[in-house]
Design an enzyme around this catalytic site. Sequence first.
Site, mmCIF file in Angstrom:
data_model
loop_
_atom_site.group_PDB
_atom_site.id
_atom_site.type_symbol
_atom_site.label_atom_id
_atom_site.label_comp_id
_atom_site.label_asym_id
_atom_site.label_seq_id
_atom_site.Cartn_x
_atom_site.Cartn_y
_atom_site.Cartn_z
ATOM 1 N N ASP A 1 61.510 36.316 63.170
ATOM 2 C CA ASP A 1 62.283 37.635 62.648
ATOM 3 C C ASP A 1 61.471 38.668 63.146
ATOM 4 O OD1 ASP A 1 63.722 35.767 61.573
ATOM 5 O OD2 ASP A 1 63.587 36.414 59.492
ATOM 6 N N GLN B 1 57.596 38.019 61.929
ATOM 7 C CA GLN B 1 57.215 36.889 61.162
ATOM 8 C C GLN B 1 56.443 36.266 62.178
ATOM 9 O OE1 GLN B 1 58.773 36.061 57.768
ATOM 10 N NE2 GLN B 1 57.907 37.682 57.883
ATOM 11 N N TRP C 1 56.673 26.951 62.903
ATOM 12 C CA TRP C 1 56.813 28.070 61.713
ATOM 13 C C TRP C 1 55.802 27.456 60.638
ATOM 14 C CZ3 TRP C 1 57.765 27.974 56.776
ATOM 15 C CH2 TRP C 1 58.462 29.110 55.951
ATOM 16 N N SER D 1 60.474 38.643 55.701
ATOM 17 C CA SER D 1 61.017 39.892 56.327
ATOM 18 C C SER D 1 61.236 41.021 55.676
ATOM 19 C CB SER D 1 62.240 39.251 57.075
ATOM 20 O OG SER D 1 61.981 38.290 58.058
ATOM 21 N N ARG E 1 65.916 37.971 49.660
ATOM 22 C CA ARG E 1 64.782 38.590 50.688
ATOM 23 C C ARG E 1 65.433 39.229 51.605
ATOM 24 N NH1 ARG E 1 66.726 33.260 50.834
ATOM 25 N NH2 ARG E 1 67.604 32.322 52.718
ATOM 26 N N GLU F 1 71.249 36.549 54.940
ATOM 27 C CA GLU F 1 69.770 36.846 55.566
ATOM 28 C C GLU F 1 69.793 38.196 56.556
ATOM 29 O OE1 GLU F 1 67.433 32.952 55.658
ATOM 30 O OE2 GLU F 1 68.275 33.569 57.504
#
Length: 673
Positions: free
Chosen positions: A266, A282, A290, A324, A382, A431
Amino acid sequence: MIPLLAMLLQNGDLLIADFEGKDYGAWKATGAAFGAGPAPGTLPNQMAVEGFLGKGLVNSYLGGDAATGTLTSPPFKIERAAINFLIGGGEHPGETCLNLLLDGKVIRTSTGRDAERLEAESWDVAEFLGRTVALEIVDTHKGGWGHVNVDQIVQSDKALKSGPAARDVEITGRYLHLPVRTKAPKRRMKVLLGGTVVREFEIELADEKPEFWAFLEVGAWKGKTLRLEAPGAGLEAVTQGDAIRGEEPAQRPAFHFTSRRGWLNDPNGLVYHKGEWHLYYQHNPYGWNWGNMHWGHAVSKDLLRWEELPIALYPPRFGDWAFSGSAVVDAANTSGWKSGDDDVLVGAFTSTGRGECVIYSNDRGRTWKEYEGNPVVKHRGRDPKLIWHAPTKRWVMAVYNEDEGKRRIAFHSSPDLKAWTFHSFLDGYFECPDLFELPLDGDRSKTKWVLYAADGKFQLGAFDGQVFTPEGPKQTVWHGHFYAAQTYDNAPDGRRIQIGWAQNANFPGLPFNQQMTIPVELTLRSTDEGPRVFVWPVKEVETLRGGGASGRSSGPRRPGQTPFASTDTERGDFRFKLETGPVERFEFDVRGVPVVYDVAKAELSCKGKSAPLKPIKGEIQLRILVDRGSIEVFGNEGRVALSVGGILPKRTFALTAVASKDYSATIEHDEFK
């Protein structure tokens, strides 16, 4: 099987539990955390669980992070000097743990290390030989990430030597070079200064020949000695120097942002300040996949040529990741944090261990300090987006929220970026929200608010600083490999510039992975379906022209005639105006990847992804940007956009058409150097 785990299966060991059955047998469960039986590995919505043996394990994520409970073994007699086991999950002593009980009292306990990977551990129990004990697996942790994973519990005559290797390094250079081999076992690596952990992360540390070298910035500790700790032999290969180790890959995209090393996803904290476009993102600096979420940082003068700067935001501790968020220019210094001549930058991010946190920078976004009152919002959610709402003279935070099991955006406001007041929810969004205002047809007296989410779906509406009121259905402009887009705060000339994550733009075999999409400018235009958002590559793309082959042609084309002969290119900008009436489909060969426009279906497609695109007055207009790792197609001046990614196999670009009679085509192309 790695040697450490093989030790769990030595001859003469007594198996206590391997959790391979359909249920827990004689073990007794309380609460909801452990379910009715062992978990079959990774569970839905859980990060990958690794390091267990066989097909099953205890995984209290079965009940979700909010569930609690215990799982207790039947009594057994200690007949060996050690109890060996595998454990992972949250590092919450006494709350997510494996306990050994004697007469109901805890005499040994172990917990995970805030990682889904199970690691081998041992208890020395020689002093309790002949005594009757029981095991208790506990998950009583409430709030935030926290569960426990346990597998393969045995009694053994030999305790595991599970402690990490260590190496002291006197720092003489800017970087430590870390050997990485993707798909090697993940190791927990600690970097200590004077006994204090200053960095901690997971890394696929190569015990043998590395695939690439990650780097850790250590210049701030030059002249001091750092202790490195990690299991395995990989520490011996760590080197240091003032330059990043490894050759620059020739396959790196030319005008899409990629990180120098490691994974990105992100975009975060997009803000324009003093001539610089800031791109935070990110980032896993230590691996191709990841994990280890940091905020990477790059700046650009033109949105296309990026300079990667040192990491902007490190996790405060292992397991408390920097997820994020966003950034703004606090031009009026409402926060009171300004300490120099430059305007203070303020950011917000999700601390996975605490909640929504605020940071600020007085050195043009190079370094950030945390607000001492963090977290400013604590909830199940988030990805905070900050904006200034001029009519109410307050800051707004639009943040994803999962309280009460719903997926929605929560709206908060603040006069100073410190004290936040909740106002409302809007359900049905997932998100990475974005919230901004666009003028209709360029008329700033007629504006609509846009609420955007990670999947690219958005809605027009009105926003009064507290409540978003939708107008009309959800819409989608971007299709394909596109996720978690954000727009810039403080962009000059009122431009609304957006960058997204080109999700699944994989680069196997290279020291970096994933890329950002081309920056685009968003506009709101009237159509016969009502107001619609359009996306178009930023005007700065024009600066890439020159030095490569180019061409222009216009006129009738015959059936069977190739309207655009093959050209040898790695990257370029191709623009088409095509008459659709006599044509069944147009087929583009873009570096060996077919891009198809089906006239009957009014559909654009590539690599299994598709986007609806209706002709306008018997024509379609297509613009195709091609780079070393992606294809992006913009239809009818940006009414739709399609993004697909991955290594492209050839250097070709060609167009053929299936037509019943003559048709017209206008074609322009520029290959980029």
